[in-house]
Design an enzyme around this catalytic site. Structure first.
Site, mmCIF file in Angstrom:
data_model
loop_
_atom_site.group_PDB
_atom_site.id
_atom_site.type_symbol
_atom_site.label_atom_id
_atom_site.label_comp_id
_atom_site.label_asym_id
_atom_site.label_seq_id
_atom_site.Cartn_x
_atom_site.Cartn_y
_atom_site.Cartn_z
ATOM 1 N N ARG A 129 0.780 -1.323 0.057
ATOM 2 C CA ARG A 129 0.063 0.115 -0.033
ATOM 3 C C ARG A 129 0.834 1.357 -0.204
ATOM 4 N NH1 ARG A 129 -4.149 -0.645 4.180
ATOM 5 N NH2 ARG A 129 -5.084 -1.451 2.489
ATOM 6 N N TYR A 130 1.668 1.305 0.973
ATOM 7 C CA TYR A 130 2.672 2.545 1.043
ATOM 8 C C TYR A 130 3.926 2.398 0.019
ATOM 9 C CZ TYR A 130 -0.106 2.845 5.417
ATOM 10 O OH TYR A 130 -1.079 3.145 6.170
ATOM 11 N N ARG A 133 7.269 -0.012 1.560
ATOM 12 C CA ARG A 133 7.144 -1.152 2.469
ATOM 13 C C ARG A 133 5.930 -1.900 2.303
ATOM 14 N NH1 ARG A 133 5.881 3.865 4.147
ATOM 15 N NH2 ARG A 133 4.128 4.344 5.674
ATOM 16 N N CYS A 142 -1.777 -18.247 15.382
ATOM 17 C CA CYS A 142 -1.459 -17.617 16.400
ATOM 18 C C CYS A 142 -1.789 -18.491 17.721
ATOM 19 C CB CYS A 142 -2.382 -16.386 16.762
ATOM 20 S SG CYS A 142 -2.444 -15.180 15.040
ATOM 21 N N CYS A 146 -7.244 -13.823 19.584
ATOM 22 C CA CYS A 146 -7.642 -12.509 20.104
ATOM 23 C C CYS A 146 -9.050 -12.174 19.829
ATOM 24 C CB CYS A 146 -6.889 -11.292 19.928
ATOM 25 S SG CYS A 146 -4.992 -11.926 20.049
ATOM 26 N N CYS A 149 -9.632 -9.486 17.050
ATOM 27 C CA CYS A 149 -8.658 -9.521 15.657
ATOM 28 C C CYS A 149 -9.299 -8.750 14.477
ATOM 29 C CB CYS A 149 -8.402 -10.983 15.531
ATOM 30 S SG CYS A 149 -7.111 -11.164 14.226
ATOM 31 N N ARG A 151 -8.017 -9.460 11.667
ATOM 32 C CA ARG A 151 -7.849 -10.448 10.531
ATOM 33 C C ARG A 151 -8.732 -11.613 10.651
ATOM 34 N NH1 ARG A 151 -1.854 -9.064 9.823
ATOM 35 N NH2 ARG A 151 -1.854 -7.255 8.862
ATOM 36 N N ASP A 310 -10.852 -1.024 14.791
ATOM 37 C CA ASP A 310 -11.308 -0.796 13.310
ATOM 38 C C ASP A 310 -12.848 -1.651 13.181
ATOM 39 O OD1 ASP A 310 -11.149 -3.605 12.772
ATOM 40 O OD2 ASP A 310 -8.973 -3.417 12.345
ATOM 41 N N ASP A 347 -6.909 3.479 11.473
ATOM 42 C CA ASP A 347 -6.521 2.651 10.201
ATOM 43 C C ASP A 347 -7.730 2.990 9.475
ATOM 44 O OD1 ASP A 347 -5.083 1.538 8.482
ATOM 45 O OD2 ASP A 347 -4.303 -0.058 9.913
ATOM 46 N N LYS A 354 -2.857 4.423 8.005
ATOM 47 C CA LYS A 354 -2.906 5.057 9.207
ATOM 48 C C LYS A 354 -2.999 6.579 9.419
ATOM 49 C CE LYS A 354 -0.256 1.135 10.953
ATOM 50 N NZ LYS A 354 0.108 0.588 9.514
HETATM 51 S S1 SF4 Z 1 -4.658 -9.724 16.744
HETATM 52 FE FE1 SF4 Z 1 -4.983 -11.469 15.265
HETATM 53 S S2 SF4 Z 1 -3.330 -11.723 14.236
HETATM 54 FE FE2 SF4 Z 1 -2.701 -10.761 16.147
HETATM 55 S S3 SF4 Z 1 -2.225 -12.257 17.536
HETATM 56 FE FE3 SF4 Z 1 -4.392 -11.741 17.885
HETATM 57 S S4 SF4 Z 1 -5.327 -13.290 16.634
HETATM 58 FE FE4 SF4 Z 1 -3.072 -13.387 15.751
#
Ligand code: SF4
Length: 385
Positions: A129-130, A133, A142, A146, A149, A151, A310, A347, A354
């Site tokens: 995108r940028y 980078r 993971c 979380c 998350c 994603r 987000d 973001d 960002k």
């Molecule tokens: S926020 Fe999402 S990508 Fe990051 S550690 Fe937690 S589950 Fe994994």
């Protein structure tokens, strides 16, 4: 900081403020297993029956563990699960790792890919995108999934795993694009890969002349600090400069284990930054953020960003108004060390990137006269010579 013979450093005077995590139902587990990251991965809490033994579940949690699984799996390392308050459903560690029915509450504002990462994907596995980078997806795994998350659409989903072919194509893309000088190695969590696999990927990146630095985006310091072994650090030493961006959200996560993991990385030459996500009921108050940032600085982790939560699907119960973040920054700036004041950013949806939304300290600006407000609310004039 005391300098020891041989140049090693001791920060034991602050280390004593970081007690080890309790071990909850795993009290009888020998240290050799508890400190083994493979054991922690293998023994993750993934079912209702297992979780029932660790905390006193509410009806909401009990239903959500079953019903939310189809959307986003549950996975919690014993280490992180032991940090949860077994009696308190509002415990910040519990809210981040145990599903609640809020996850099934989809709103019109929710987006499957809130940061449009798939849109800016020239080859599978790279978001470019940028200008200088890229984001490089290396795994879908993971240690802890979380609940907030961003994603969710790919993390924990085996069908989104970065196969060998995809990694090779991503490396080829970076090799071809000489404008790329900074690679964010991400996932999932790249430390879910074996040392050998990571060594291979970092070695290939290091061999590309135009790649100057890379960053590892990892939450292992928070959820599986046992992963930061001496062998891993030795391997990372070969590939310096390595930046590590981690994701502590609450002071409760700053344990003795996390401190030691950060110490190993910092002693190994890694520069560590923290990217906190602002989450309702977890860290949306100035006192919590200040305490977190003070603890991080003692761990040699620089608070880098606070993200506005987000628009990912199923996380609306965590979102706070943007003004909450600005209020937190106002409460930090000038009131504590500047190093403890991160950038607060949104973001932006649809790939806007960002965007800082920090409080404004410029009252007005006429010609060469700037009227500024300091942290205490007093106005001062600066006339440009
Ligand atoms: S926020 Fe999402 S990508 Fe990051 S550690 Fe937690 S589950 Fe994994």
């Amino acid at each position: 900081m005391d300098v020891l013979p041989g140049g090693a450093v001791s920060i034991n005077h602050v280390r004593s403020r970081f007690p080890f995590a309790p071990r909850s139902i795993w009290k009888g587990v020998p240290d050799s297993q508890w400190n083994d990251w493979h054991w922690q991965q293998r023994e993750r809490v993934t079912t209702l029956e297992q979780l029932d033994q660790v905390v006193r579940l509410t009806d909401d949690e009990r239903r959500a563990v079953v019903e939310a699984d189809a959307q986003f799996h549950m996975g919690i390392t014993p280490y992180y699960a032991a940090l949860m308050d077994p009696e308190d459903p509002t415990c910040p560690v519990r809210l981040q790792s145990v599903p609640t029915m809020g996850e099934l509450n989809f709103t019109a504002a929710d987006l499957e890919d809130p940061l449009a990462e798939e849109r800016d994907m020239p080859v599978p596995g790279i978001t470019h995108r940028y200008p200088d980078r890229v984001l490089f997806y290396t795994t879908h795994n993971c240690p802890v999934y979380c609940r907030h998350c961003t994603r969710k659409r790919k993390v924990a989903d085996p069908s989104s795993a970065a196969a060998k072919k995809q990694i090779e194509e991503s490396l080829a893309y970076i090799e071809l694009h000489t404008e790329i000088r900074d690679v964010v190695v991400s996932g999932g969590d790249p430390l879910s890969l074996s040392d050998d696999r990571l060594d291979y990927i970092l070695g290939r990146l290091r061999a590309i002349p135009h790649v100057e630095i890379f960053r590892l985006g990892t939450r292992n310091l928070v959820t599986l600090p046992q992963r930061i072994t001496d062998d891993l650090v030795q391997m990372l030493r070969k590939h310096q400069p390595v930046y590590v961006n981690t994701h502590f959200n609450h002071p409760r996560e700053c344990t003795g284990e996390a401190f030691d993991a950060a110490r190993r990385l910092a002693d190994g030459g890694c520069v560590i930054g923290n990217q906190m996500v602002l989450l309702k009921g977890i860290n949306d108050d100035p006192r919590t953020v200040k305490e977190l940032n003070h603890r991080l600085l003692m761990m040699r982790i620089r608070p880098y960003y606070i993200y506005q939560c987000d628009l990912a699907r199923g996380i609306s119960h965590f979102r706070t108004p943007i003004e909450t973040g600005r209020r937190i920054i106002r409460s930090l700036r000038g009131h504590t060390s500047g190093m403890a004041v991160p950038y607060f950013v949104v973001d932006a949806p649809n790939g806007g990137g960002k965007i800082p939304v920090n409080p404004d300290y410029v009252v007005r600006h006429e010609g060469k006269r700037w009227v500024l407000r300091n942290f205490a609310g007093k106005e001062f004039t600066y006339d440009e010579p």
